[in-house]
Design an enzyme around this catalytic site. Structure first.
Site, PDB file in Angstrom:
ATOM      1  N   ALA A   1       0.833  -1.200   0.000  1.00  0.00           N
ATOM      2  CA  ALA A   1       0.000   0.000   0.000  1.00  0.00           C
ATOM      3  C   ALA A   1       0.871   1.255   0.000  1.00  0.00           C
ATOM      4  O   ALA A   1       0.584   2.224  -0.712  1.00  0.00           O
ATOM      5  CB  ALA A   1      -0.936   0.002   1.205  1.00  0.00           C
ATOM      6  N   TYR A   2       1.935   1.234   0.788  1.00  0.00           N
ATOM      7  CA  TYR A   2       2.866   2.361   0.831  1.00  0.00           C
ATOM      8  C   TYR A   2       3.486   2.600  -0.546  1.00  0.00           C
ATOM      9  O   TYR A   2       3.523   3.733  -1.039  1.00  0.00           O
ATOM     10  CB  TYR A   2       3.951   2.056   1.866  1.00  0.00           C
ATOM     11  CG  TYR A   2       5.005   3.126   2.007  1.00  0.00           C
ATOM     12  CD1 TYR A   2       4.812   4.213   2.855  1.00  0.00           C
ATOM     13  CD2 TYR A   2       6.205   3.046   1.314  1.00  0.00           C
ATOM     14  CE1 TYR A   2       5.784   5.192   2.991  1.00  0.00           C
ATOM     15  CE2 TYR A   2       7.180   4.014   1.446  1.00  0.00           C
ATOM     16  CZ  TYR A   2       6.964   5.088   2.291  1.00  0.00           C
ATOM     17  OH  TYR A   2       7.931   6.053   2.418  1.00  0.00           O
ATOM     18  N   GLY A   3       3.953   1.530  -1.179  1.00  0.00           N
ATOM     19  CA  GLY A   3       4.556   1.658  -2.499  1.00  0.00           C
ATOM     20  C   GLY A   3       3.572   2.158  -3.539  1.00  0.00           C
ATOM     21  O   GLY A   3       3.918   2.986  -4.392  1.00  0.00           O
TER      22      GLY A   3
ATOM     23  N   LYS B   1       2.924   5.899  -3.021  1.00  0.00           N
ATOM     24  CA  LYS B   1       4.083   6.683  -3.460  1.00  0.00           C
ATOM     25  C   LYS B   1       4.208   6.680  -4.991  1.00  0.00           C
ATOM     26  O   LYS B   1       4.622   7.682  -5.587  1.00  0.00           O
ATOM     27  CB  LYS B   1       5.360   6.147  -2.821  1.00  0.00           C
ATOM     28  CG  LYS B   1       5.449   6.391  -1.313  1.00  0.00           C
ATOM     29  CD  LYS B   1       5.556   7.863  -0.982  1.00  0.00           C
ATOM     30  CE  LYS B   1       5.903   8.096   0.477  1.00  0.00           C
ATOM     31  NZ  LYS B   1       6.015   9.542   0.809  1.00  0.00           N
TER      32      LYS B   1
END
Length: 252
Positions: free
Chosen positions: A156-158, A161
């Site tokens: 989810a972070y990737g 971003k």
């Protein structure tokens, strides 16, 4: 002549890590800085450090998941200093490491609200403030080298971003004719509280990351801040729409 002499700067995530390093650096390079983050005690500490070194700084508490708060923080910069020239959208949150099918929906929503929507909200407010006051300026967003490849530990972070990269490029195309440059930096392994939290859930993380980095070490937050400062400065006057890797060669 210092790198950011006379600039008015707004920095999110400025209470610690890369954001705090950037706020201190920008002030040393001649900018007057408005620091924004969620934790007032951290903001006060960094603000006092800047002032003790002879710099000019103020701060405002801001949660990037709160639309009114984000707009208010940008407006506060104009209230305090009279205009906005440059902005560094660095604030972010991390997810618990693990595959996407075990991530709770609420946590996915929070990561996207802060890391993607928060950047969008800040950029919209910053463009309006720059347009209304300075007329031209520059914005830098903090992405991640993890946005440039598959990211099984932080999916989810990737993904959020990677979406920031797209927003950056779209904004560069949209606002370039007005003289507003928009770029992003994609840090690699950097010794911040965020990566230490990731390592606590992923033993051996630093060894793996360093082994995959040609420079064979992690970055200090100050090293990442230097790249942001250059992109925000007039020395990068013909650079817009780029996502600059600051990763020790990890994606080379």
């Amino acid at each position: 002549m210092t790198l950011l002499a006379g600039k008015i700067a707004f920095v999110t995530g400025a209470g610690r890590g890369i954001g705090a390093a950037a706020a201190r650096l920008f002030a040393r390079e001649g900018a007057r800085v408005l620091l924004a983050a969620r934790t007032e005690a951290q903001l006060k500490t960094v603000t006092e450090q800047i002032r003790a070194e002879g710099g000019t700084a103020d701060h405002v508490v801001c949660d990037l998941a709160d639309a009114a708060g984000v707009r208010g923080a940008v407006e506060r910069t104009v209230e305090v200093y009279g205009r906005l020239d440059i902005a560094f959208n660095n604030g972010a949150t991390i997810q618990r490491p693990g595959p996407l099918d075990v991530l709770p929906e609420a946590e996915f929503d929070h990561v996207c609200a802060v890391n993607l929507k928060g950047v969008w909200l800040a950029m919209a407010a910053e463009v309006a403030a720059i347009r209304a006051t300075a007329g031209s300026g520059a914005i830098v967003n903090t992405s991640s080298v993890g946005s440039l490849m598959g990211n099984p530990e932080l999916p989810a972070y990737g993904a959020a971003k990677r979406a920031v990269n797209s927003l950056t490029e779209s904004a560069a195309v949209t606002y370039g004719p007005e003289g507003i440059r928009v770029n992003a930096i994609a840090p690699g392994n950097t010794l911040t509280e965020m990566i230490r939290a990731w390592e606590a859930d992923s033993p051996g993380l630093q060894d793996r990351l360093i082994a995959a980095t040609p420079l064979r070490r992690a970055a200090q937050p100050d090293e990442i801040a230097e790249a942001a400062a250059w992109l925000l400065s007039d020395r990068a006057s013909y650079v817009t729409g780029t996502v600059l890797r600051v990763d020790g060669g990890a994606r080379a």
